[in-house]
Design a protein around this motif. Structure first.
Motif, PDB file in Angstrom:
ATOM      1  N   ALA A 119       0.787  -1.102   0.083  1.00 40.72           N
ATOM      2  CA  ALA A 119       0.349   0.003  -0.051  1.00 40.72           C
ATOM      3  C   ALA A 119       0.867   1.079   0.157  1.00 40.72           C
ATOM      4  N   LYS A 120       2.269   1.094   0.048  1.00 38.46           N
ATOM      5  CA  LYS A 120       3.183   2.358   0.026  1.00 38.46           C
ATOM      6  C   LYS A 120       2.929   3.281   1.224  1.00 38.46           C
ATOM      7  N   LYS A 121       2.750   2.246   2.217  1.00 36.08           N
ATOM      8  CA  LYS A 121       2.593   3.337   3.451  1.00 36.08           C
ATOM      9  C   LYS A 121       4.011   3.186   4.137  1.00 36.08           C
ATOM     10  N   VAL A 122       4.317   4.143   5.039  1.00 34.78           N
ATOM     11  CA  VAL A 122       5.448   4.038   5.753  1.00 34.78           C
ATOM     12  C   VAL A 122       5.715   2.886   6.801  1.00 34.78           C
ATOM     13  N   ILE A 123       6.964   2.218   6.702  1.00 35.55           N
ATOM     14  CA  ILE A 123       7.345   1.348   7.497  1.00 35.55           C
ATOM     15  C   ILE A 123       8.665   1.806   8.164  1.00 35.55           C
ATOM     16  N   ALA A 124       8.605   1.817   9.406  1.00 34.31           N
ATOM     17  CA  ALA A 124       9.932   2.240  10.002  1.00 34.31           C
ATOM     18  C   ALA A 124      10.284   1.378  11.412  1.00 34.31           C
ATOM     19  N   ALA A 125      11.623   1.199  11.453  1.00 39.40           N
ATOM     20  CA  ALA A 125      12.208   0.427  12.552  1.00 39.40           C
ATOM     21  C   ALA A 125      13.327   0.925  13.306  1.00 39.40           C
ATOM     22  N   VAL A 126      13.698   0.704  14.333  1.00 39.40           N
ATOM     23  CA  VAL A 126      14.742   1.359  15.080  1.00 39.40           C
ATOM     24  C   VAL A 126      15.745   0.492  15.807  1.00 39.40           C
TER      25      VAL A 126
END
Length: 219
Positions: A119-126
């Motif tokens: 869906a081209k949504k934001v994926i973030a991880a730290v």
């Protein structure tokens, strides 16, 4: 329109006998506070739901009351399989060594992240949060991270923490094996990589910068 962010945390509590782990509180808290300050609606989930355990090593005399207060949002998390990507604009995976144990094996999370990507949504991880990305395969059979510029807790940082012999795998090495273009900054310094809708931060020091990168994409 109010932006909605899903934060996914670990349920895992042990590295080895006598050494407990869980969520690194500042990584959860700094993201939660950053999103809340923008007026975003935040949902917290975990593989099993219920309590999101905190790594006791992440709380010390210098931990601020604002960060400590976010523990309340970890008392009753939803299960990952109870949420849908359709409800959210972004997903954020904070670290803590617990993520190295349950997130790489949790297929519902991998499927959810793949749908976020589709869906081209934001994926973030730290920090160790990118452990939740290693099992994600896209519709074409390729790993999510293949060919993407990413960062995460480095093998050097893991050795410095004296846990490189205890964790199930080394996160930097695993991401490289999956075809990621791994970019490391200096140890314990803030470093973030943004590749399209994928945002990764290297270590606890990178949480605020990673959160701000998500905010910059969401507006």
């Amino acid at each position: 329109m109010t932006r909605k962010v899903l934060i996914v945390v670990t349920n895992h509590t042990e590295i080895h006998e006598g050494r407990t782990t869980g969520i690194w509180l500042s990584e959860f808290a700094e993201a939660y506070i950053g999103f809340a300050n923008k007026g975003y609606e935040i949902t917290v989930a975990s593989p099993l739901g219920g309590i999101g355990p905190i790594d006791p090593g992440s709380i010390n005399d210098g931990t601020t009351s604002e960060i400590l207060a976010t523990q309340t949002y970890l008392k009753n998390t939803l299960r990952v399989d109870e949420v849908s990507e359709a409800e959210f604009d972004a997903i954020f995976l904070p670290g803590g060594h617990g993520t190295m144990y349950d997130l790489p094996r949790h297929q519902p999370l991998h499927d959810l992240i793949a749908r976020f990507d589709q869906a081209k949504k934001v994926i973030a991880a730290v920090c160790h949060g990118p452990a939740g990305l290693v099992g994600v395969t896209l519709a074409d059979g390729q790993p999510l991270v293949s060919g993407k510029r990413v960062t995460a807790f480095t093998d050097q940082e893991e050795a410095s923490a004296k846990l490189d012999k205890h964790v199930p795998f080394l996160l930097e090495s695993k991401l490289r094996d999956l075809g990621a273009v791994f970019v490391a900054g200096p140890k314990w310094s803030s470093h973030v990589e943004v590749d399209g809708n994928l945002i990764t931060g290297q270590n606890p020091q990178s949480t605020i910068a990673a959160t701000n990168a998500v905010i910059a994409q969401l507006g």
